[in-house]
Design an enzyme around this catalytic site. Sequence first.
Site, mmCIF file in Angstrom:
data_model
loop_
_atom_site.group_PDB
_atom_site.id
_atom_site.type_symbol
_atom_site.label_atom_id
_atom_site.label_comp_id
_atom_site.label_asym_id
_atom_site.label_seq_id
_atom_site.Cartn_x
_atom_site.Cartn_y
_atom_site.Cartn_z
ATOM 1 N N SER A 3 1.842 -6.881 -8.909
ATOM 2 C CA SER A 3 1.857 -8.278 -8.463
ATOM 3 C C SER A 3 2.843 -8.503 -7.320
ATOM 4 C CB SER A 3 2.177 -9.198 -9.642
ATOM 5 O OG SER A 3 3.409 -8.821 -10.229
ATOM 6 N N GLU A 25 14.712 -5.659 14.961
ATOM 7 C CA GLU A 25 15.162 -4.562 14.100
ATOM 8 C C GLU A 25 14.993 -3.256 14.850
ATOM 9 O OE1 GLU A 25 14.351 -5.185 9.639
ATOM 10 O OE2 GLU A 25 12.769 -6.301 10.601
ATOM 11 N N HIS A 70 16.916 4.143 4.274
ATOM 12 C CA HIS A 70 17.444 3.012 5.053
ATOM 13 C C HIS A 70 18.895 3.322 5.382
ATOM 14 C CE1 HIS A 70 18.507 -0.964 6.385
ATOM 15 N NE2 HIS A 70 17.258 -1.364 6.258
ATOM 16 N N ARG A 107 14.825 3.979 12.384
ATOM 17 C CA ARG A 107 15.560 4.192 11.142
ATOM 18 C C ARG A 107 15.836 5.669 10.838
ATOM 19 N NH1 ARG A 107 12.956 0.283 6.856
ATOM 20 N NH2 ARG A 107 13.909 -1.336 8.131
ATOM 21 N N HIS A 121 14.439 4.272 0.552
ATOM 22 C CA HIS A 121 14.007 2.890 0.791
ATOM 23 C C HIS A 121 12.503 2.712 0.739
ATOM 24 C CE1 HIS A 121 14.225 -1.139 2.447
ATOM 25 N NE2 HIS A 121 13.463 -0.799 3.477
ATOM 26 N N ARG A 173 8.174 4.796 9.314
ATOM 27 C CA ARG A 173 7.675 3.418 9.460
ATOM 28 C C ARG A 173 8.578 2.599 10.372
ATOM 29 N NH1 ARG A 173 8.888 -1.510 6.355
ATOM 30 N NH2 ARG A 173 10.451 -0.207 5.362
ATOM 31 N N LEU A 226 5.165 -5.120 5.136
ATOM 32 C CA LEU A 226 4.542 -6.351 4.627
ATOM 33 C C LEU A 226 3.272 -6.645 5.416
ATOM 34 C CD1 LEU A 226 7.823 -8.462 4.218
ATOM 35 C CD2 LEU A 226 6.486 -7.425 2.380
HETATM 36 P P1 FAD Z 1 5.577 -4.134 -4.648
HETATM 37 O O1 FAD Z 1 5.962 -5.384 -3.996
HETATM 38 O O2 FAD Z 1 6.654 -3.186 -5.002
HETATM 39 O O3 FAD Z 1 4.772 -4.483 -5.970
HETATM 40 C C1 FAD Z 1 4.414 -3.479 -6.874
HETATM 41 C C2 FAD Z 1 4.008 -4.140 -8.172
HETATM 42 O O4 FAD Z 1 3.411 -3.177 -9.044
HETATM 43 C C3 FAD Z 1 5.161 -4.742 -8.947
HETATM 44 O O5 FAD Z 1 4.740 -5.964 -9.458
HETATM 45 C C4 FAD Z 1 5.394 -3.733 -10.087
HETATM 46 O O6 FAD Z 1 5.993 -4.282 -11.211
HETATM 47 C C5 FAD Z 1 3.960 -3.309 -10.347
HETATM 48 N N1 FAD Z 1 3.808 -2.011 -11.004
HETATM 49 C C6 FAD Z 1 4.284 -0.811 -10.602
HETATM 50 N N2 FAD Z 1 3.893 0.148 -11.465
HETATM 51 C C7 FAD Z 1 3.155 -0.456 -12.426
HETATM 52 C C8 FAD Z 1 2.494 0.001 -13.586
HETATM 53 N N3 FAD Z 1 2.523 1.274 -13.996
HETATM 54 N N4 FAD Z 1 1.826 -0.905 -14.337
HETATM 55 C C9 FAD Z 1 1.793 -2.223 -13.996
HETATM 56 N N5 FAD Z 1 2.420 -2.697 -12.907
HETATM 57 C C10 FAD Z 1 3.087 -1.826 -12.129
HETATM 58 N N6 FAD Z 1 9.183 -4.403 4.360
HETATM 59 C C11 FAD Z 1 8.967 -5.186 5.439
HETATM 60 O O7 FAD Z 1 7.898 -5.128 6.033
HETATM 61 N N7 FAD Z 1 9.924 -6.066 5.845
HETATM 62 C C12 FAD Z 1 11.118 -6.181 5.229
HETATM 63 O O8 FAD Z 1 11.942 -6.991 5.623
HETATM 64 C C13 FAD Z 1 11.398 -5.343 4.117
HETATM 65 N N8 FAD Z 1 12.580 -5.387 3.483
HETATM 66 C C14 FAD Z 1 12.763 -4.654 2.350
HETATM 67 C C15 FAD Z 1 13.959 -4.786 1.648
HETATM 68 C C16 FAD Z 1 14.139 -4.123 0.450
HETATM 69 C C17 FAD Z 1 15.430 -4.257 -0.315
HETATM 70 C C18 FAD Z 1 13.096 -3.296 -0.052
HETATM 71 C C19 FAD Z 1 13.265 -2.578 -1.356
HETATM 72 C C20 FAD Z 1 11.926 -3.137 0.664
HETATM 73 C C21 FAD Z 1 11.746 -3.806 1.862
HETATM 74 N N9 FAD Z 1 10.566 -3.692 2.593
HETATM 75 C C22 FAD Z 1 10.359 -4.472 3.689
HETATM 76 C C23 FAD Z 1 9.446 -2.907 2.080
HETATM 77 C C24 FAD Z 1 8.439 -3.857 1.412
HETATM 78 O O9 FAD Z 1 9.158 -4.845 0.713
HETATM 79 C C25 FAD Z 1 7.530 -3.139 0.455
HETATM 80 O O10 FAD Z 1 7.007 -1.995 1.045
HETATM 81 C C26 FAD Z 1 6.373 -4.052 0.045
HETATM 82 O O11 FAD Z 1 6.892 -5.258 -0.451
HETATM 83 C C27 FAD Z 1 5.509 -3.364 -0.973
HETATM 84 O O12 FAD Z 1 4.598 -4.297 -1.482
HETATM 85 P P2 FAD Z 1 3.567 -3.825 -2.596
HETATM 86 O O13 FAD Z 1 2.792 -5.018 -2.984
HETATM 87 O O14 FAD Z 1 2.860 -2.624 -2.131
HETATM 88 O O15 FAD Z 1 4.500 -3.325 -3.800
HETATM 89 C C1 SIN Z 2 15.487 -4.619 6.392
HETATM 90 O O1 SIN Z 2 15.570 -5.841 6.348
HETATM 91 O O2 SIN Z 2 16.329 -3.881 6.930
HETATM 92 C C2 SIN Z 2 14.325 -3.957 5.768
HETATM 93 C C3 SIN Z 2 13.197 -4.022 6.691
HETATM 94 C C4 SIN Z 2 12.123 -3.064 6.302
HETATM 95 O O3 SIN Z 2 12.282 -2.249 5.406
HETATM 96 O O4 SIN Z 2 11.075 -3.121 6.945
#
Ligand code: FAD
Ligand code: SIN
Length: 518
Positions: free
Chosen positions: A10, A115, A240, A287, A348, A383, A389
């Site tokens: 989610s 960035e 990171h 990065r 990261h 990346r 996102l």
């Molecule tokens: P997620 O948002 O991680 O969602 C995964 C979901 O799957 C979660 O709800 C989890 O609970 C669920 N899940 C996992 N395994 C299971 C399972 N076995 N059963 C049921 N549910 C499960 N990217 C950018 O582009 N810009 C940014 O500024 C940026 N900043 C970041 C800062 C931080 C601190 C971090 C950690 C990452 C950042 N990133 C950024 C990377 C980006 O946030 C992620 O790559 C992106 O949000 C991933 O989205 P997603 O929906 O694929 O996974």
């Molecule tokens: C950050 O804000 O430095 C994270 C950005 C990203 O992972 O894309």
Amino acid sequence: MTTDYLVIGSGIAGLTFSVKIAEKFPNKNIVIVTKASEDESNTKYAQGGVAIVSNKEEDSFKKHIKDTLIAGDGLCREDVVEMVIKEGPERLKELLLWGANFDVNDTGKFDLGKEGGHSEYRIIHHKDITGYEIERALLSKAHQLPNISILPHHFAIDLVTNHHIRDYNSKKLTCFGAYVLDQKSGKIRTIKANSTLLASGGIGCVYGHTTNPVIATGDGIAMAYRAKARIKDMEFVQFHPTALYEAKGESSFLISEAVRGFGAYLRNKKGYRFMPDYDERAELASRDIVSQSIDSELKKSGEAHVYLDCTHLDMDAFINHFPNIYKECLEHHIDIKADWIPVVPASHYLCGGIEVNKKGMTTINSLFACGECSRTGLHGANRLASNSLLEALVYAHNIYKYQSEIQCKSVNVDIPDWNDEGTTITKEHVLIQHNLKQLQALMRDYVGIVRSNKRLKRAITHLDLIYEEVEDLYRESKLTTSLCELRNMINVAHLIIRQSLDRFENKGGYYNMDNVKH
Ligand code: FAD
Ligand code: SIN
């Protein structure tokens, strides 16, 4: 349980797809299983923002494409890069429509951040909590749609495929849903679905020191691997450069790259600003380069961290843009106005994952993957910041579009219940904790920013021992989340090490001392 669409996760990927398909087909059901509370995800912690070309006077698709290709160090799929970047503005319009708020300046235009690796200001953000705002808006939209059911604290254990079904004679490997552990009751449910989407996020926790929350254990990638989907580019783990360093324990709080985009300097303990020695873009190099440079500084000096210096910046403007980072640092007794922030690289993001085509299709029928668990070819060997996102938004849309056209057919199969005959409730939690610590130390020491063939081969030998111990426990125990996560992290570690050993040239985030740079 039977559903039209099963979505595992989610975060931004799972929710965006669910909202779109639910609006398109009000009579079809979407079940989202998610292993913690409904908002817990990497998405929630995203800071910097979303990289989207919005200011066409200064910026252009061409420049964003070029920056992405340079960061990816020759391994991006150019057609994918072009498609994702050009679709950005359309996907942004939808996010705004669903109620997400992004900062604007006095003229009413987006307040754009910068960035590493970006040649222009193009990062759309909500203060320094962009992910929190996006997750809030998406969940609120999902709650308005009655055909979406979100099941929090439901852990997907394994995908159901041909292997589980007696007498199913199609030669094409097909996914029919998943076995899911209801974490509160301990029961394992079978969820049968016409289409399954893995949106399960990243793998940060395979390394002890990570910016990721505890949910990032690579479950989706491990499940897809066990189901025999193709997994690619696992050697490209992105570190990171600036996670907050803490002497006691391992802090995982991120100091956004946007802080360097705002003008902060990296200094070593002597106060020397070292980045200009490594790259002409200095602190705003991509990065991989900044992390490798910090690693080299730390190895030379024997220190545990370097510093991020913000003291010369306009503090009112800084606090306005980065209120959360400012507050978190104060809680750690660091006053950014006067103190340098101790920082260290941390795992990261994973550039690789489950291989998908432009429609998000994996190599298994009826199984799609989106977001950080997928490998689309956008990121290549490294990346570009804030492209993640964006990728999730664009691919969630592509999968939705494809599924709207083909409308997944229901398959009449009889899925056997999960069989846990002969297993008992384990009292050996200490073994799980110990093996987890061993795994994380192994990955940090042997499979970190700088690798070597000797370390990688030793890592495989040690990992095999941990694997055997955990498989033993898995065979004899009633399943728990921590046991399943550990098993998944071992699968993921195996893929990272094996695929590292298969790469003979250093590219982007992959650096092996025994290879030469091409
Ligand atoms: P997620 O948002 O991680 O969602 C995964 C979901 O799957 C979660 O709800 C989890 O609970 C669920 N899940 C996992 N395994 C299971 C399972 N076995 N059963 C049921 N549910 C499960 N990217 C950018 O582009 N810009 C940014 O500024 C940026 N900043 C970041 C800062 C931080 C601190 C971090 C950690 C990452 C950042 N990133 C950024 C990377 C980006 O946030 C992620 O790559 C992106 O949000 C991933 O989205 P997603 O929906 O694929 O996974
Ligand atoms: C950050 O804000 O430095 C994270 C950005 C990203 O992972 O894309």
